[in-house]
Motif scaffolding. Structure first.
Motif, PDB file in Angstrom:
ATOM      1  N   GLY A  38      -3.843  -5.546 -40.047  1.00 57.15           N
ATOM      2  CA  GLY A  38      -2.255  -5.833 -40.088  1.00 57.15           C
ATOM      3  C   GLY A  38      -1.974  -7.224 -40.545  1.00 57.15           C
ATOM      4  N   ALA A  39      -2.473  -7.995 -39.823  1.00 53.61           N
ATOM      5  CA  ALA A  39      -2.081  -9.573 -40.134  1.00 53.61           C
ATOM      6  C   ALA A  39      -2.459  -9.865 -41.649  1.00 53.61           C
ATOM      7  N   SER A  40      -3.408  -9.319 -42.314  1.00 55.21           N
ATOM      8  CA  SER A  40      -3.905  -9.555 -43.458  1.00 55.21           C
ATOM      9  C   SER A  40      -2.874  -9.191 -44.488  1.00 55.21           C
ATOM     10  N   ALA A  41      -2.369  -7.690 -44.298  1.00 53.71           N
ATOM     11  CA  ALA A  41      -1.530  -7.004 -45.265  1.00 53.71           C
ATOM     12  C   ALA A  41      -0.053  -7.562 -45.167  1.00 53.71           C
ATOM     13  N   LEU A  42       0.334  -8.008 -43.834  1.00 55.63           N
ATOM     14  CA  LEU A  42       1.814  -8.112 -43.719  1.00 55.63           C
ATOM     15  C   LEU A  42       2.013  -9.419 -43.323  1.00 55.63           C
ATOM     16  N   LEU A  43       1.477 -10.188 -42.692  1.00 59.87           N
ATOM     17  CA  LEU A  43       1.731 -11.681 -42.058  1.00 59.87           C
ATOM     18  C   LEU A  43       1.045 -12.646 -42.751  1.00 59.87           C
ATOM     19  N   ALA A  44      -0.033 -12.742 -43.002  1.00 63.80           N
ATOM     20  CA  ALA A  44      -0.843 -13.702 -44.120  1.00 63.80           C
ATOM     21  C   ALA A  44      -0.347 -14.044 -45.251  1.00 63.80           C
ATOM     22  N   GLY A  95       1.110 -17.439 -46.345  1.00 61.79           N
ATOM     23  CA  GLY A  95       0.125 -17.979 -47.125  1.00 61.79           C
ATOM     24  C   GLY A  95      -1.156 -18.388 -46.200  1.00 61.79           C
ATOM     25  N   LEU A  96      -1.785 -17.546 -45.367  1.00 56.64           N
ATOM     26  CA  LEU A  96      -2.858 -17.955 -44.435  1.00 56.64           C
ATOM     27  C   LEU A  96      -4.090 -17.259 -44.931  1.00 56.64           C
ATOM     28  N   PRO A  97      -5.239 -17.926 -44.766  1.00 50.97           N
ATOM     29  CA  PRO A  97      -6.622 -17.358 -45.171  1.00 50.97           C
ATOM     30  C   PRO A  97      -7.149 -16.137 -44.272  1.00 50.97           C
ATOM     31  N   ARG A  98      -7.724 -15.407 -44.814  1.00 51.93           N
ATOM     32  CA  ARG A  98      -8.322 -14.094 -43.596  1.00 51.93           C
ATOM     33  C   ARG A  98      -9.632 -14.829 -43.178  1.00 51.93           C
ATOM     34  N   ALA A 154     -10.887 -17.199 -39.397  1.00 49.66           N
ATOM     35  CA  ALA A 154     -10.689 -18.405 -39.882  1.00 49.66           C
ATOM     36  C   ALA A 154      -9.360 -19.154 -39.613  1.00 49.66           C
ATOM     37  N   CYS A 155      -8.308 -18.605 -39.035  1.00 52.04           N
ATOM     38  CA  CYS A 155      -7.311 -19.125 -38.506  1.00 52.04           C
ATOM     39  C   CYS A 155      -6.530 -18.511 -37.453  1.00 52.04           C
ATOM     40  N   ALA A 156      -5.802 -19.016 -36.669  1.00 54.24           N
ATOM     41  CA  ALA A 156      -5.121 -18.528 -35.272  1.00 54.24           C
ATOM     42  C   ALA A 156      -3.664 -18.895 -35.609  1.00 54.24           C
ATOM     43  N   VAL A 157      -2.815 -17.774 -35.411  1.00 53.36           N
ATOM     44  CA  VAL A 157      -1.306 -18.016 -35.636  1.00 53.36           C
ATOM     45  C   VAL A 157      -0.723 -17.720 -34.390  1.00 53.36           C
ATOM     46  N   ALA A 158       0.254 -18.584 -33.523  1.00 57.09           N
ATOM     47  CA  ALA A 158       0.934 -18.100 -32.461  1.00 57.09           C
ATOM     48  C   ALA A 158       2.098 -18.172 -32.581  1.00 57.09           C
ATOM     49  N   ILE A 159       2.841 -16.970 -32.496  1.00 60.24           N
ATOM     50  CA  ILE A 159       4.176 -16.898 -32.641  1.00 60.24           C
ATOM     51  C   ILE A 159       5.055 -16.946 -31.416  1.00 60.24           C
ATOM     52  N   ALA A 193     -16.447 -23.046 -36.571  1.00 60.15           N
ATOM     53  CA  ALA A 193     -17.311 -22.734 -35.627  1.00 60.15           C
ATOM     54  C   ALA A 193     -17.438 -23.226 -34.307  1.00 60.15           C
ATOM     55  N   GLY A 194     -17.529 -22.717 -33.082  1.00 58.29           N
ATOM     56  CA  GLY A 194     -17.372 -23.059 -31.892  1.00 58.29           C
ATOM     57  C   GLY A 194     -15.720 -23.216 -31.294  1.00 58.29           C
ATOM     58  N   ASP A 195     -14.925 -23.026 -32.160  1.00 53.86           N
ATOM     59  CA  ASP A 195     -13.441 -22.862 -31.623  1.00 53.86           C
ATOM     60  C   ASP A 195     -12.997 -21.739 -30.670  1.00 53.86           C
ATOM     61  N   ALA A 196     -13.912 -20.762 -31.097  1.00 53.57           N
ATOM     62  CA  ALA A 196     -13.555 -19.627 -30.307  1.00 53.57           C
ATOM     63  C   ALA A 196     -14.775 -18.920 -30.155  1.00 53.57           C
TER      64      ALA A 196
END
Length: 299
Positions: free
Chosen positions: A79-85, A89-92, A112-117, A129-132
């Motif tokens: 979902g995020a890769s197809a519509l939001l990223a 302009g976000l990486p998968r 690779a990234c987190a988006v907070a709406i 690595a290590g952030d999540a």
């Protein structure tokens, strides 16, 4: 609603269907969550997640693609890769959070990234690595949580949070549509093969009526998701309808599968557990209907 995809959109879905059939030919392993690196590779190399910005395709084709790919019993971030990223302009792989950045989220441990709406903006944090870390869950998605969300470098994006929420609602509705559709197909096959009282279980009128009711709900969810992606129907209404359909459809499908539907031997649990997880995202169906009503009758 009379809605037809254009030639380019149909060609994209034909190509997606080939990917689906290729990976469906692989025998599912008896596990609750299975992610396929090969599927991710095929989608990336094929440029499928670029449909959102491609002329002649757009958000409708992106939503239709999510529906088709969510039919697979395997997991990938769709979902995020197809519509939001693409919009941001976000990486998968991209994990989407809400107001609570510490809450568990799908695919967060692999992201690779987190988006907070959030209400006051959209925020991005690139992850290393290590952030999540992974968290155990009953849901048929890989779940994770940020270890120290307050220590990450959150960047405010130049994006409208309402627009991002609408895209995310369409993405979730599309995934639910795909999950329920695949679950329905698997159960129809089961009741066609399973014999009771000397005839196929699916020949019983009571079974046919309830499956027909579920089929109407599932097809309605699919059309709502496509219409919302084109701007014809509010995204909140599409997600509300999708989330509302999960409970009755999943209940009936498991009833007709019997004990087999509760085993790892059959993939039904993968689709219904995913749909159950999506059922509660963004406040569940009642919240979505309230949002749709406020938008429709705003003074």
């Amino acid at each position: 609603m009379n809605y037809e995809l254009n030639d380019d959109q149909r060609a994209l879905l034909d190509a997606v269907e080939q990917v689906v059939q290729h990976h469906l030919a692989r025998t599912p392993a008896p596990v609750r969550v299975e992610c396929l690196p090969e599927l991710d590779r095929d989608l990336e190399q094929g440029g499928y997640f670029e449909a959102f910005h491609t002329e002649g395709l757009g958000p409708v084709a992106a939503a239709a693609m999510v529906i088709a790919l969510a039919r697979l019993p395997f997991c990938t971030e769709l979902g995020a890769s197809a519509l939001l990223a693409p919009r941001l302009g976000l990486p998968r792989v991209c994990a989407v959070l809400g107001e609570d950045r510490a809450a568990p989220a799908r695919f967060l441990a692999q992201a690779a990234c987190a988006v907070a709406i959030e209400a006051d903006g959209v925020f991005l944090a690139h992850l290393k690595a290590g952030d999540a870390r992974e968290v155990e869950s009953l849901w048929a998605y890989p779940m994770g949580e940020l270890i120290a969300p307050e220590d990450l470098r959150w960047q405010r994006l130049d994006a409208d949070p309402n627009e991002c929420l609408n895209l995310w609602r369409v993405a979730i509705a599309a995934e639910i549509a795909g999950c329920l559709s695949a679950a329905m197909v698997s159960v129809v096959q089961h009741v066609s093969d399973r014999r009771q009282f000397g005839r196929p279980l699916g020949s019983l009128q009571a079974v046919q009526h309830r499956l027909a009711q579920s089929a109407v709900l599932v097809e309605g969810v699919r059309w709502f998701a496509l219409a919302a992606a084109s701007g014809a129907v509010p995204a909140a209404l599409a997600l509300g309808q999708a989330q509302q359909a999960v409970r009755p459809v999943a209940y009936d499908l498991h009833q007709f599968m019997g004990a087999m539907g509760l085993t790892l031997e059959h993939p039904l649990h993968r689709w219904t557990y995913r749909a159950r997880r999506l059922q509660s995202e963004l406040g569940a169906c009642e919240h979505q209907f309230q949002i749709a009503a406020r938008k429709a009758w705003a003074v």
